[in-house]
Design an enzyme around this catalytic site. Structure first.
Site, PDB file in Angstrom:
ATOM      1  NE  ARG A   1      30.943 -34.101   9.648  1.00 54.87           N
ATOM      2  CZ  ARG A   1      29.868 -33.517  10.159  1.00 54.87           C
ATOM      3  NH1 ARG A   1      29.978 -32.337  10.729  1.00 54.87           N
ATOM      4  NH2 ARG A   1      28.697 -34.086  10.079  1.00 54.87           N
TER       5      ARG A   1
ATOM      6  CE1 TYR B   1      33.977 -40.590  11.154  1.00 54.98           C
ATOM      7  CE2 TYR B   1      33.929 -38.209  10.813  1.00 54.98           C
ATOM      8  CZ  TYR B   1      33.301 -39.445  10.759  1.00 54.98           C
ATOM      9  OH  TYR B   1      32.007 -39.512  10.314  1.00 54.98           O
TER      10      TYR B   1
ATOM     11  CE  LYS C   1      29.884 -34.190   5.373  1.00 49.77           C
ATOM     12  NZ  LYS C   1      28.663 -34.435   4.679  1.00 49.77           N
TER      13      LYS C   1
ATOM     14  CG  HIS D   1      25.259 -31.476   3.497  1.00 47.44           C
ATOM     15  ND1 HIS D   1      24.810 -31.504   4.809  1.00 47.44           N
ATOM     16  CD2 HIS D   1      25.877 -32.662   3.304  1.00 47.44           C
ATOM     17  CE1 HIS D   1      25.143 -32.647   5.363  1.00 47.44           C
ATOM     18  NE2 HIS D   1      25.784 -33.367   4.493  1.00 47.44           N
TER      19      HIS D   1
ATOM     20  CB  SER E   1      22.965 -35.753  10.595  1.00 47.19           C
ATOM     21  OG  SER E   1      22.829 -34.998  11.757  1.00 47.19           O
TER      22      SER E   1
ATOM     23  CB  CYS F   1      16.479 -36.214   8.007  1.00 47.06           C
ATOM     24  SG  CYS F   1      16.276 -35.058   9.368  1.00 47.06           S
TER      25      CYS F   1
ATOM     26  CG  ASP G   1      27.352 -36.167   2.139  1.00 51.20           C
ATOM     27  OD1 ASP G   1      26.383 -35.847   2.843  1.00 51.20           O
ATOM     28  OD2 ASP G   1      28.531 -35.956   2.475  1.00 51.20           O
TER      29      ASP G   1
ATOM     30  NE  ARG H   1      29.941 -41.843   9.267  1.00 54.18           N
ATOM     31  CZ  ARG H   1      29.192 -40.867   8.746  1.00 54.18           C
ATOM     32  NH1 ARG H   1      28.911 -40.854   7.463  1.00 54.18           N
ATOM     33  NH2 ARG H   1      28.709 -39.918   9.512  1.00 54.18           N
TER      34      ARG H   1
HETATM   35  O1  SAT Z   1      31.272 -37.105   9.197  1.00 51.62           O
HETATM   36  S1  SAT Z   1      31.544 -37.003   7.759  1.00 51.62           S
HETATM   37  O2  SAT Z   1      31.645 -35.600   7.370  1.00 51.62           O
HETATM   38  O3  SAT Z   1      32.757 -37.691   7.413  1.00 51.62           O
HETATM   39  C1  SAT Z   1      30.282 -37.709   6.911  1.00 51.62           C
HETATM   40  C2  SAT Z   1      29.011 -36.978   6.997  1.00 51.62           C
HETATM   41  O4  SAT Z   1      28.677 -36.392   8.032  1.00 51.62           O
HETATM   42  O5  SAT Z   1      28.296 -36.971   5.972  1.00 51.62           O
HETATM   43 MN    MN Z   2      26.800 -35.274   4.943  1.00 52.46          MN
END
Ligand code: SAT
Ligand code: MN
Length: 582
Positions: free
Chosen positions: A70, A198, A207, A227, A249, A251, A278, A367
């Site tokens: 991102r 991405y 998101k 989230h 993130s 954690c 998520d 991923r």
């Molecule tokens: O990077 S993404 O938003 O595609 C996935 C994530 O951070 O949970």
């Molecule tokens: Mn996430």
């Protein structure tokens, strides 16, 4: 194909006029379509077949090396009034943003096909679910959306029935980082994304829609778009509980979402199930509780670090029907990443022969995309139209000191304060200083589509909308001792903390009231078969008054950064903590 929804038909026509594709394709979401797209992606080199004996229907995609994550600095919230976006967002005026994006999109699909993806975030028959349509020129995006959402004819039928939908326009453009923008127009319920393929930038249901746009919709309509993972916990007595949990993130959120309890717990009859990993949409039900759905249908997870030891449930789902992005490959064509096992890969994420001198074989943000149904702990409740009732909301951060293993908020507003001040300390992996505290309120810093002050106000307001809100807890799996060693074993052993949380939610356990909330008595944390010194556990459950005084000051300064819109209730709760500390 076309649609009876005039607004949708008009918008598709208008986008085609702007972007000039060679052809327009409406996705139907069928199995035949999936096969057709896989063939096409293999033929043009976007997909590479992985070992079909060990990994049937698994494909590898290596992205442009400059397009692997991102891009928060290129992500904007475009509200009429700049103040409404808040200090937590980058802002651009809607008119300026539209002008910029129109310029980028003009003619960008020449020579390409324009795919129209109707999708539904949440079970197709759920009143909590919401629909969108993504227009994209990337067939890779189509295949990911197929796994991550309910897409195609069923979603289109719902859109035609209901009328409304979120508009998402996406083009990979030239994948040029200098011509890349992710724009959100909450007031128009629309998203425009250019220049990246991405996940979070391009799978607009995730998101962009399910958090940034939905958080804004949720505020207007009186619900929460968060989230958070959603976890089912069944006790040996057979009662079913659900918790929602937010973590910044790195954690261990995915690990918690797919937790495997220690052997003793399994023997006793505890069962864990995964409703979401998520995102969580929660709405007050008629019974005054919050009812939650996972708006997604799949997992877009980080591969590195996933192994039999850390997350066997995640690993087990990755042997079939999975898209891998930017992982390495073994000699016999299997996907590989750091932490998986001790094999040496043959090629790295750039497709080069592996050489340790070039850095990790798999990109650290490589991923997997996979249907949630492939997860061994998948909960069929994921398809429930009513969603699941949430007993507890958990906020976690990564703190080497200060924050206890678990604490329960005194009341809802105190819980909102706990969420608003979630923090993680930077690790050596990140650039910059180690041990710096970064606050990430409700783990929503990059994902809240409006001003954080208004967002916390909305959280506080939920009390007027629901009489039986969940209890709120903070957890911290990451305390370290003087030697820098983790004091709590984490992973499956976190079940012991969940048991205490359920005990509190069902009024079966007493707790100690402290300045920072209710803490467990040491004896109430189950340590059966756990090799742990009780003195260490006691340390994990102690409030360091001086350190907390410093924390209170830091929290006050942090809240003040958000100005007048911060609800006074948060300052009142902070003052209560301060007074309790003495
Ligand atoms: O990077 S993404 O938003 O595609 C996935 C994530 O951070 O949970
Ligand atoms: Mn996430």
């Amino acid at each position: 194909m076309s649609t009876t929804n005039q607004a949708l038909a008009d918008w598709v026509k208008q986008v085609a006029e702007l972007t000039q594709p060679d052809s327009i394709y409406w996705c139907d979401g069928s199995e035949a379509e999936k096969q057709k797209f896989n063939k096409m992606l293999l033929a043009d080199g976007t997909f590479k077949k992985l070992n079909q004996d060990t990994h049937p229907d698994c494909y590898l995609h290596l992205s442009d090396p400059q397009d692997v994550a991102r891009v928060e600095h290129l992500t904007f919230i475009c509200t009429e009034n700049e103040a409404d976006a808040g200090p937590n967002n980058h802002w651009m005026a809607p008119e300026a943003a539209h002008e910029k994006m129109d310029g980028l999109f003009a003619g960008c699909m020449r020579g390409r096909t324009m795919y129209v993806i109707p999708y539904c975030m949440g079970p197709i028959d759920s009143p909590i679910a919401r629909c969108g349509v993504e227009i994209t020129d990337s067939a890779y995006v189509v295949q990911n959306m197929r796994l991550m959402t309910r897409m195609g004819d069923a979603a289109l039928a719902r859109i035609e029935r209901e009328g409304g939908f979120v508009k998402g326009l996406h083009s990979i453009g030239e994948l040029d980082p200098d011509r890349r923008f992710i724009m959100h127009f909450p007031e128009e319920l629309s998203i425009q994304s250019f220049g990246s393929g991405y996940g979070g930038n391009a799978l607009l249901g995730k998101k962009c829609h399910a958090l940034r746009i939905a958080s804004y919709q949720a505020k207007t309509e009186g619900w929460l778009a968060e989230h958070m993972l959603i976890l089912g916990i069944k006790t040996p007595a057979g009662t079913q509980h659900y918790v929602a949990a937010a973590f910044p993130s790195a954690c261990g959120k995915t690990n918690l979402a797919m937790l495997i309890p220690p052997e003793g717990y399994v023997k006793d009859g505890w069962e864990i199930s995964t409703v979401g990993d998520d995102i969580c949409w929660m709405r007050p039900g008629e019974d005054g509780r919050l009812w939650a759905i996972n708006p997604e249908a799949g997992f877009f997870g980080v591969a590195p670090g996933t192994s039999k030891g850390t997350n066997p449930n995640a690993l087990a789902m990755l042997y079939k029907d999975t898209i891998f992005t930017n992982v390495a490959e073994t000699e016999d064509g299997q996907p590989w990443w750091e932490g998986l096992d001790d094999r040496t890969p043959k090629t790295d994420w750039k497709g080069r022969p592996f050489d340790a001198a070039n850095g990790p074989a798999a990109h650290p943000n490589s991923r997997f995309t996979v249907s949630a149904k492939r997860c061994p702990s998948y909960s069929p409740e994921m398809e429930s139209a009513t969603g699941v009732p949430i007993d507890a909301i958990i906020f976690g951060g990564r703190r080497a000191s200060l924050v206890p293993l678990v604490a329960e908020a005194r009341n809802w507003n105190h819980g909102v304060l706990m969420g608003a001040t979630v923090a993680s300390e930077t690790t050596a992996a990140a650039t910059g200083a180690v041990g710096v505290v970064r606050r990430d309120p409700m783990a929503m810093k990059p994902f809240c589509g409006y001003h954080f002050g208004d967002y916390w106000g909305h959280w506080v307001d939920m009390q007027t909308k629901a009489d039986h809100l969940p209890k709120v807890f903070t957890v911290n799996w990451f305390r370290k001792n003087d030697q820098g060693k983790f004091m709590w074993p984490g992973f499956g052993e976190n079940m012991r903390v969940l048991e205490w949380i359920i005990g509190r939610c069902t009024d079966q356990l007493q707790a100690r009231e402290t300045a920072i909330g209710y803490l467990p008595e040491v004896k109430d944390i189950n340590t059966d078969n756990l090799d742990m010194d009780l003195a260490v556990l006691e340390q994990l459950l102690t409030v360091d008054v001086d350190a907390w005084k410093t924390e209170v000051n830091s929290v006050e300064a942090f809240l003040k950064e958000y100005g007048d819109r911060v609800p006074s209730a948060l300052f009142e709760e902070l003052l209560a903590v301060d007074n309790h500390l003495g």
